[in-house]
Scaffold this motif. Sequence first.
Motif: not given
Length: 305
Positions: A163-175, A206-211, A264-268
């Motif tokens: 299967f292919g892949e999608e990248f998302i931004l994730i973090c702790s709820p504390a942030l 999937g790199e940061w500049h693409d996101w 935190p953001f609905d971006i894939k």
Amino acid sequence: MPQNRRLPPIKSLQTFEVAARSLSFSNAADELCVTPAAVSQQIKQLETYLGIPLFHRTKKNVQLTDEAAAVLPLLSESFDKLEEAVNRLARERWAGRLTVSSVPTFSIKWLVHNLAGFTRAHPEIDVRLDASVEFRDFQRDEIDVSIRFGLGNYPDLHVTRLFGEEFILICSPALLEGDQPLRTPHDLKHHRILHVDWGGLNSRSGEWHDWAKAAGVEGLDFEKGSRFTYESMAIEAAIHGNGVALVSYYAVLEELKSGRLVQPFDIKVESELAYWLVCPELHLRREKVKAFCDWILTETENVRI
């Protein structure tokens, strides 16, 4: 041990052994699923090869010669051992250890959680997982099948896309709280970036500049931050509130469900990279390899992109 054994045809030896046990060419023919004439012909060929008679023939029955009677137990034992060896080889097609080499994140986040289904279906197969970023040598490292993350360029090997892949931004709820809450993509400038080294893969997806482009933000410095050779390490760092990471969506499904991580953001961002099932063509003839490939293709069918 002699390199070239001088033996008569195996078919003649087998026919003699069966006929000698039953002392009947007719019974031997039934056991071998041939005609009595075929049995008689094989016996004659063996006698010619050896230069001695093996049976005393009468109109009513046949009897073994002394020489034949003396070797029959040894020959029967040899066929028993040969049958045992063949059965053991046949069992090896199914049973025995199956060594699966996989990139660490897939091993930890997906394979370990789902492998119980395979072992329930095939309890005769013992699975050994080899988590490795490096592409293992199938012969030297005794690998049966491999799961890799990349562009699918594996020359001279059988390659199937899982299967292919999608990248998302994730973090702790504390942030999402505190002095610098992460409310919009622009707030990333206040938080540490957790980078994943994808093994030097030549892919921009999937790199940061693409996101950032997908998020519609500019001016963020994505060169700074912490770097990890394993994706799972970046995920653990994010869980402990050490920053924000851009990771595989499927690698953090459990953490998102449990609430240990949030998106935190609905971006894939869809990637050129994908997970691939890789092995030499010859390995597909092994029933245990085929069973594993069929299983994992079925299990990942619903997550393919």
